[in-house]
Design an enzyme around this catalytic site. Structure first.
Site, PDB file in Angstrom:
ATOM      1  N   GLU A   1       0.858  -1.195   0.000  1.00 51.06           N
ATOM      2  CA  GLU A   1       0.000   0.000   0.000  1.00 51.06           C
ATOM      3  C   GLU A   1       0.891   1.242   0.000  1.00 51.06           C
ATOM      4  O   GLU A   1       1.993   1.195   0.550  1.00 51.06           O
ATOM      5  CB  GLU A   1      -0.886   0.012   1.261  1.00 51.06           C
ATOM      6  CG  GLU A   1      -1.766  -1.208   1.353  1.00 51.06           C
ATOM      7  CD  GLU A   1      -2.586  -1.258   2.649  1.00 51.06           C
ATOM      8  OE1 GLU A   1      -2.879  -0.205   3.230  1.00 51.06           O
ATOM      9  OE2 GLU A   1      -2.925  -2.380   3.063  1.00 51.06           O
TER      10      GLU A   1
ATOM     11  N   SER B   1      -3.679   1.832   5.923  1.00 47.40           N
ATOM     12  CA  SER B   1      -4.983   2.312   6.400  1.00 47.40           C
ATOM     13  C   SER B   1      -5.073   2.431   7.910  1.00 47.40           C
ATOM     14  O   SER B   1      -5.790   3.287   8.417  1.00 47.40           O
ATOM     15  CB  SER B   1      -6.081   1.387   5.897  1.00 47.40           C
ATOM     16  OG  SER B   1      -5.828   0.050   6.289  1.00 47.40           O
TER      17      SER B   1
ATOM     18  N   HIS C   1      -5.801   4.975   0.382  1.00 42.00           N
ATOM     19  CA  HIS C   1      -5.797   6.102   1.322  1.00 42.00           C
ATOM     20  C   HIS C   1      -4.903   7.261   0.880  1.00 42.00           C
ATOM     21  O   HIS C   1      -4.758   8.242   1.599  1.00 42.00           O
ATOM     22  CB  HIS C   1      -5.422   5.615   2.722  1.00 42.00           C
ATOM     23  CG  HIS C   1      -6.430   4.665   3.253  1.00 42.00           C
ATOM     24  ND1 HIS C   1      -7.569   5.071   3.915  1.00 42.00           N
ATOM     25  CD2 HIS C   1      -6.520   3.313   3.151  1.00 42.00           C
ATOM     26  CE1 HIS C   1      -8.311   4.013   4.219  1.00 42.00           C
ATOM     27  NE2 HIS C   1      -7.693   2.939   3.767  1.00 42.00           N
TER      28      HIS C   1
HETATM   29  C1  LIG Z   1      -5.852  -0.343   1.724  1.00 44.54           C
HETATM   30  C2  LIG Z   1      -7.259  -0.629   1.321  1.00 44.54           C
HETATM   31  N1  LIG Z   1      -7.482  -1.246   0.152  1.00 44.54           N
HETATM   32  C3  LIG Z   1      -8.730  -1.530  -0.257  1.00 44.54           C
HETATM   33  C4  LIG Z   1      -9.833  -1.171   0.491  1.00 44.54           C
HETATM   34  C5  LIG Z   1     -11.220  -1.523   0.018  1.00 44.54           C
HETATM   35  O1  LIG Z   1     -11.800  -0.436  -0.618  1.00 44.54           O
HETATM   36  P1  LIG Z   1     -13.385  -0.261  -0.664  1.00 44.54           P
HETATM   37  O2  LIG Z   1     -13.817   0.260   0.650  1.00 44.54           O
HETATM   38  O3  LIG Z   1     -13.611   0.675  -1.799  1.00 44.54           O
HETATM   39  O4  LIG Z   1     -13.965  -1.616  -0.946  1.00 44.54           O
HETATM   40  C6  LIG Z   1      -9.658  -0.497   1.684  1.00 44.54           C
HETATM   41  C7  LIG Z   1     -10.832  -0.062   2.477  1.00 44.54           C
HETATM   42  O5  LIG Z   1     -10.958  -0.168   3.627  1.00 44.54           O
HETATM   43  C8  LIG Z   1      -8.334  -0.226   2.120  1.00 44.54           C
HETATM   44  O6  LIG Z   1      -8.113   0.384   3.312  1.00 44.54           O
END
Ligand SMILES: Cc1ncc(COP(=O)(O)O)c(C=O)c1O
Length: 393
Positions: A183, A187, A215
């Site tokens: 990432e 998050s 994020h």
């Molecule tokens: C790093 C990360 N990837 C993917 C997602 C999933 O995204 P979405 O909420 O649009 O399904 C999240 C959501 O919490 C996330 O924090």
């Protein structure tokens, strides 16, 4: 009554005893940065609406306008007859802003990660098992994508690129395409990956770099379009969401034309799902118009986060490696996180406790997420409420 109810109840009782049971609590939005819950208005520091766009008039208006003109639903999957001209327009606008050849919309970030990774790790495509290097703190949807593909993850310590390099070097002689999956902003910790260094590593080891920008999109990078731009063209795939700073719903993959065309042919989560409806596309389109214009809001957001971290450190509260709008207050034990969350709610603040399995055991926390919609007075209220609630009398 279902056949498995006794087992479900047993499981829920176990969660109760461990202070990790979750439940759904309805809220009512009360304008940017505020919600009503249980009859009370609370300052909301738990949403991902980092720019306050979820209630922005332009998004609301365009979502309504596109619904009136194009209908409530897309009526079919993208490959049948669900690809409206609107999908193509939003994808072209996004690719321009991301500086990539192409972009592809997905119904959610979860769905994108869960479906794109198995398509990439396809043995028929690669000719051998993929070697997949993943950050230990990757989001559940990235784990799910790896599990769905049946690959064994080779996990590196969180954001530790020396460890990643060691693991890559240890497997230098093995066959199989290398993938680095991570990432750009984490998050739950609110820290950033070193994207230029990751890109250089990927280059040295001939690895495919997959970056989840959920994020970072809207908040960081040139024109707020994420940190992938810092990878000097060496990020092979950037995925991101419209559901957080972009205020709406849905997700994207940005990369080469060949990558997107391949996914259209091979990615089950795109092929076998109904296309996003016009309302969602309208909100996406409006957000993409606004985001490049919001440099001042982004700067203010980061300045507020800096103040919050300094206040927490002054109280002896650890904030993990946070350097973004996400500022965790680490409590350690689950019950401490729950107790702090309750005390803050009594003081008019919504700060949700995050517990295992979302975070590793012993690192429960309140995850505070700031929004450009918060005023300086809102931030002061939060800081004094935490100072008051952190060491209860
Ligand atoms: C790093 C990360 N990837 C993917 C997602 C999933 O995204 P979405 O909420 O649009 O399904 C999240 C959501 O919490 C996330 O924090």
């Amino acid at each position: 009554m279902s056949l498995l109810d006794p087992l479900f109840r047993q499981h829920l009782d176990r969660l109760d005893r461990r202070h990790t049971r979750r439940s759904l609590l309805p809220v009512h939005p009360e304008g940017a940065g505020r919600i009503r819950r249980g009859g009370r208005t609370l300052l909301n520091f738990s949403s991902n609406d980092y720019l306050g766009l979820a209630s922005h008039p332009l998004l609301v208006e365009r979502a309504g306008d596109w619904t009136r003109r194009w209908g409530a639903g897309a009526t079919a999957s993208r490959l049948v007859c669900g690809t409206l001209e609107l999908h193509a327009e939003v994808e072209a606008k996004l690719a321009r802003l991301k500086g990539t050849e192409a972009a592809l919309l997905f119904n959610s970030g979860w769905q994108a990660n869960a479906a794109v990774l198995p398509a990439l790790f396809d043995r028929e495509l690669l000719g051998a098992e993929a070697l997949v290097f993943t950050d230990r703190l990757n989001h559940a949807s990235l784990h799910h994508g790896c599990a769905a593909a049946g690959v064994r993850q080779i996990r590196f310590r969180h954001n530790d690129l020396d460890h990643l390099e060691t693991l890559l070097a240890q497997r230098a002689g093995e066959p199989g395409t290398r993938f680095i999956v991570t990432e750009s902003v984490f998050s739950m910790d609110g820290d950033r990956a070193d994207v230029p260094a990751l890109a250089a590593l990927a280059e040295r080891h001939g690895a495919f770099l997959y970056l989840d920008e959920a994020h970072a999109t809207g908040v960081l990078g040139p024109r707020g379009m994420g940190l992938a731009a810092l990878g000097g063209g060496r990020v092979d795939l950037a995925m991101g969401t419209f559901s957080k700073a972009l205020g709406g719903f849905g997700a994207y993959v940005a990369g080469s034309r060949a990558l997107c065309d391949y996914l259209v042919n091979r990615c089950g989560g795109l092929i076998y799902a109904t296309a996003l409806p016009p309302a969602v596309l309208g909100a996406m389109d409006a957000a993409l118009d606004l985001v490049p214009t919001l440099d001042a809001e982004r700067a203010r957001l980061q300045a507020m986060a800096e103040r919050l971290r300094a206040a927490f450190h002054g109280l002896g509260i650890a904030t993990a490696g946070s350097s973004t709008q996400i500022v965790p207050a680490i409590t350690g034990a689950e019950e401490n996180a729950l107790a702090l969350s309750r005390r803050l709610e009594e003081r008019g603040i919504l700060g949700i406790a995050i517990r295992p399995p979302t975070v590793p055991p012993g690192t429960s926390r309140l995850r505070f997420a700031l929004s450009a919609a918060h005023t300086d007075a809102d931030l002061e209220t939060l800081m004094s409420a935490v100072a008051d609630a952190w060491s209860p009398r």
